[in-house]
Design an enzyme around this catalytic site. Sequence first.
Site: not given
Ligand code: OSB
Ligand code: MG
Length: 376
Positions: A139, A165, A167, A192, A217, A242, A266, A294
């Site tokens: 991510s 992925k 953001k 995401d 996402e 999510d 998660k 995660g």
């Molecule tokens: O939206 O998936 C998410 C981290 C904190 C809160 C929300 C998200 C995330 C990540 C990080 O995308 C994923 C990771 O642990 O590498």
């Molecule tokens: Mg997410």
Amino acid sequence: MRVMKVIVRRLAMKLRQPFVTSYGVEQEKDVLLLEVQTETPKSGFAECVAMPSPYYNEETTETALYIISKFLIPLIWRMEWQSREDLWTTRFAFRSVRHHEMAKAALEMAVWDAFAAEYQQPISQLLGGVKKEIPVGISVGIETSLSHLLKQVGNYVEQGYQRVKLKIQPGWDYVPLQALRSAFPRLQLLADANSAYRLEDAEQLKQLDSLGLVMIEQPLEPDDILHHAQLQAKLDTPICLDESIRSASDVKKAAEMGACKVINLKPGRVGGFAESIEIHNICVDNGLELWCGGMFETGIGRLHNIALTSLPGFTLPGDTSPSDRYFERDIINPPVVFSRPGFLSVDPLVGVQERIDWSEIERSQVSKYVFERPEI
Ligand code: OSB
Ligand code: MG
């Protein structure tokens, strides 16, 4: 198995690099680490994935600490677990407390972990896992520079990550995704949005259909499964939920409404392992794709996510990257590393206690709270 003592440790762990999402910047990992001690005594561990601020969901490290101490630990003293089936009773007992899934998950997963140690059964096997190795993705946070993003992703692709992925948020979506698509034509790429869009932005999101994304996402608000269904009807790109998914019941509603084709699971967000297994089964029954997300977990949460991902219904690479993606030094030894580029092995751990690095825990420990079983 009965629990005699619960120890809650709060750790501050420096992240290797700040991580930017549409919610803000994460610099340091504020961790609640739970340890439950049984009569034997054996110890089970789990971490709480709540963050310092209530932006991803309404929980925070402080609210989780409060709910765990004041409401959940007292419920644990009354319980006993003898068989794998009994592990479902923890989730049931916690139903009297509404929501606070992250607080519940931390304690529920620590009980599963203790059960694995107590009865010497690999945690992955207890969960119903079958895979010995799992593919993983990465991510990538919001960047300011396109060239830096391309360089970074090139590096991840070279390391073997099975998918990337990105953001996104309004103003940082089509352009960086398009640049990644042209630089890496065959890369499994997903976006995401962490709820940064509204249904009115459908036309803008429709543009992303030309990029062959594996999914988008959580484009809309967490509570808005209905509008996700309306948006999915307009998009070719599969929607993944999510933040909207806090329970098995949410997955059923999303499936009935056609709000998504993919679920990011998660365990910390849905109240723990029992709920996660139920969600996994609903995804399999309804033909939804599934992967494990995660929350910048330390090695402890990471090992739990890996164990869960070994279930057969996890069809896509997850966000569980190796430890060195996040931390200089992890609190488990050895840390999580690739078994081969882009893959992690599912170790037959009888609880994560085998891997705890106490010196690292002590080094990052900020406070410690001990709860002892009262005489009943
Ligand atoms: O939206 O998936 C998410 C981290 C904190 C809160 C929300 C998200 C995330 C990540 C990080 O995308 C994923 C990771 O642990 O590498
Ligand atoms: Mg997410």
